[in-house]
Design an enzyme around this catalytic site. Structure first.
Site, PDB file in Angstrom:
ATOM      1  N   ASP A  74       1.137  -1.204  -0.131  1.00  0.00           N
ATOM      2  CA  ASP A  74       0.201   0.157   0.140  1.00  0.00           C
ATOM      3  C   ASP A  74       1.242   0.740   0.055  1.00  0.00           C
ATOM      4  O   ASP A  74       0.338   2.345  -0.042  1.00  0.00           O
ATOM      5  CB  ASP A  74      -1.130  -0.050   0.935  1.00  0.00           C
ATOM      6  CG  ASP A  74       0.265  -0.129   2.212  1.00  0.00           C
ATOM      7  OD1 ASP A  74       0.048  -0.245   2.639  1.00  0.00           O
ATOM      8  OD2 ASP A  74      -1.263  -0.374   3.524  1.00  0.00           O
ATOM      9  N   SER A  75       2.364   0.822  -0.049  1.00  0.00           N
ATOM     10  CA  SER A  75       2.969   2.116  -0.428  1.00  0.00           C
ATOM     11  C   SER A  75       2.847   2.749  -1.667  1.00  0.00           C
ATOM     12  O   SER A  75       3.587   3.785  -2.078  1.00  0.00           O
ATOM     13  CB  SER A  75       4.872   1.793  -0.012  1.00  0.00           C
ATOM     14  OG  SER A  75       4.642   0.273  -1.102  1.00  0.00           O
ATOM     15  N   ASP A 110      -1.176  -6.468   0.109  1.00  0.00           N
ATOM     16  CA  ASP A 110      -1.428  -5.527   1.516  1.00  0.00           C
ATOM     17  C   ASP A 110      -2.694  -5.100   1.665  1.00  0.00           C
ATOM     18  O   ASP A 110      -3.568  -4.964   0.476  1.00  0.00           O
ATOM     19  CB  ASP A 110      -0.838  -4.528   1.432  1.00  0.00           C
ATOM     20  CG  ASP A 110       0.245  -4.289   2.101  1.00  0.00           C
ATOM     21  OD1 ASP A 110       0.477  -5.172   3.101  1.00  0.00           O
ATOM     22  OD2 ASP A 110       1.288  -3.444   1.769  1.00  0.00           O
ATOM     23  N   LYS A 129      -0.491  -9.198   3.275  1.00  0.00           N
ATOM     24  CA  LYS A 129      -0.546  -8.697   4.276  1.00  0.00           C
ATOM     25  C   LYS A 129      -1.389  -8.086   5.600  1.00  0.00           C
ATOM     26  O   LYS A 129      -1.604  -7.199   4.859  1.00  0.00           O
ATOM     27  CB  LYS A 129       0.807  -8.397   4.505  1.00  0.00           C
ATOM     28  CG  LYS A 129       1.987  -7.878   5.079  1.00  0.00           C
ATOM     29  CD  LYS A 129       3.572  -6.414   4.702  1.00  0.00           C
ATOM     30  CE  LYS A 129       3.781  -5.668   3.987  1.00  0.00           C
ATOM     31  NZ  LYS A 129       3.112  -4.448   4.984  1.00  0.00           N
ATOM     32  N   GLU A 184      -1.174  -5.531   8.958  1.00  0.00           N
ATOM     33  CA  GLU A 184      -0.658  -5.229  10.074  1.00  0.00           C
ATOM     34  C   GLU A 184      -1.118  -5.571  11.256  1.00  0.00           C
ATOM     35  O   GLU A 184      -2.075  -5.087  11.083  1.00  0.00           O
ATOM     36  CB  GLU A 184      -0.150  -3.427  10.219  1.00  0.00           C
ATOM     37  CG  GLU A 184       0.795  -2.993   8.192  1.00  0.00           C
ATOM     38  CD  GLU A 184       0.539  -1.631   8.281  1.00  0.00           C
ATOM     39  OE1 GLU A 184       0.843  -1.168   7.146  1.00  0.00           O
ATOM     40  OE2 GLU A 184       0.040  -0.626   9.058  1.00  0.00           O
ATOM     41  N   GLU A 220       9.608  -3.618  10.921  1.00  0.00           N
ATOM     42  CA  GLU A 220       9.624  -2.432  10.275  1.00  0.00           C
ATOM     43  C   GLU A 220      10.581  -1.151  11.510  1.00  0.00           C
ATOM     44  O   GLU A 220       9.365  -0.967  12.133  1.00  0.00           O
ATOM     45  CB  GLU A 220       8.664  -1.874   9.169  1.00  0.00           C
ATOM     46  CG  GLU A 220       8.915  -0.279   8.980  1.00  0.00           C
ATOM     47  CD  GLU A 220       8.369  -0.261   7.319  1.00  0.00           C
ATOM     48  OE1 GLU A 220       8.073   1.046   6.820  1.00  0.00           O
ATOM     49  OE2 GLU A 220       7.063  -0.377   7.396  1.00  0.00           O
TER      50      GLU A 220
END
Length: 279
Positions: free
Chosen positions: A44-45, A83, A112, A114, A180
């Site tokens: 999602d970057s 993501d 993925k 978080e 991260e």
């Protein structure tokens, strides 16, 4: 043949470092695949480096699916992880729908998420349904408004929490976990205590593998350069010079040249123009 989760685990078990990059389109995915990258993250970057947002928070699931489809078409060998963006897995039920779309509509092989202890039940639910999950702890970009952009785990209590998070994510069934912006010593300690691979970004060399953002790695994004990124080339400059030359060539008439154009038999042209004039 596409890389599998079992392949990734075997790489970790052999002590083979695992490289992963982000990609957001067909062409980039092709290049990464040909370079032998075993895992590609459609991160999602893309909200920042592709769509121009200030953070990953505005990215939608539809946007992620759109870009993941392109990456899946471009990379035939790499394991593709998509993501799940902000607020698309607020509950296990919502996560099932979002992750299901990522696999069914986009063609990703895994998703993925978080979060640590609090997200473990959601991971367990997805894994139970056959959806492979990569975890992500430490600095979690979707929570940037809450935690800020800073290294996580420097204090003993924070470090203990991150270790608990990592163990919870592993026990929930995740096949790997991104660490991260975690101190290198802590990231290595976590890695040594897990059975699954750790993928570091700004977390030192003691992880099982590393991930870098495509635009950081290749020097394409100049708005913000993370300390943990290594630029292997400066494509922004190379591309800028090429475009400047293109502008010059068009304006001076040196492009296109004869070799860039097709020709027509003069008699056919004369006949065509004659018919036009008669009409």
């Amino acid at each position: 043949m596409r890389t599998t989760i079992r392949d990734i685990q075997q790489m970790r078990d052999r002590g083979e470092r695992i490289p992963m990059v982000t990609a957001y389109d067909y062409t980039s995915a092709q290049i990464a695949d040909r370079a032998g990258i075993p895992m590609i993250l459609v991160g999602d970057s893309l909200g920042m480096v592709v769509l121009g947002h200030d953070s990953t928070v505005p990215v939608t699931l539809d946007e992620m699916i759109h870009h993941t489809r392109a990456v899946v078409r471009g990379a035939r060998n790499a394991l593709i992880i998509g993501d799940l963006p902000f607020l698309t897995y607020a509950s296990p039920e919502q996560a099932v729908i979002s992750a299901g779309r990522m696999l069914q509509e986009a063609g990703a092989q895994a998703v993925k998420l978080e979060g640590g202890v609090h997200i473990a039940p959601t991971i367990a639910r997805l894994v139970h349904l056959g959806i492979p999950v990569m975890g992500h702890i430490g600095f979690t970009p979707q929570a940037v408004n809450q935690i800020g952009l800073r290294v996580q785990g420097r204090r003993a209590n924070e470090a203990r929490q991150l270790l608990e998070d990592a163990l919870a994510v592993q026990e929930a069934g995740a096949f790997a976990i991104v660490l991260e912006l975690v101190p290198a010593e802590l990231a290595q300690a976590i890695t040594e205590r897990l059975r699954i691979p750790t993928i570091g970004i700004g977390a030192g060399a003691g992880c099982s593998g590393q991930v870098q953002v495509w635009h950081d790695l290749l020097g394409l994004y100049s708005d913000f350069v993370p300390r943990h990124a290594r630029r292997y080339t400066d494509l922004a400059t190379v591309i800028g010079e090429a475009l400047t030359q293109y502008v010059h060539d068009v304006r001076t008439g040196t492009f296109p040249g004869p070799e860039h154009s097709s020709r027509m038999d003069p008699t056919e042209l004369a006949a065509a123009l004659g018919n036009l004039e008669e009409s």
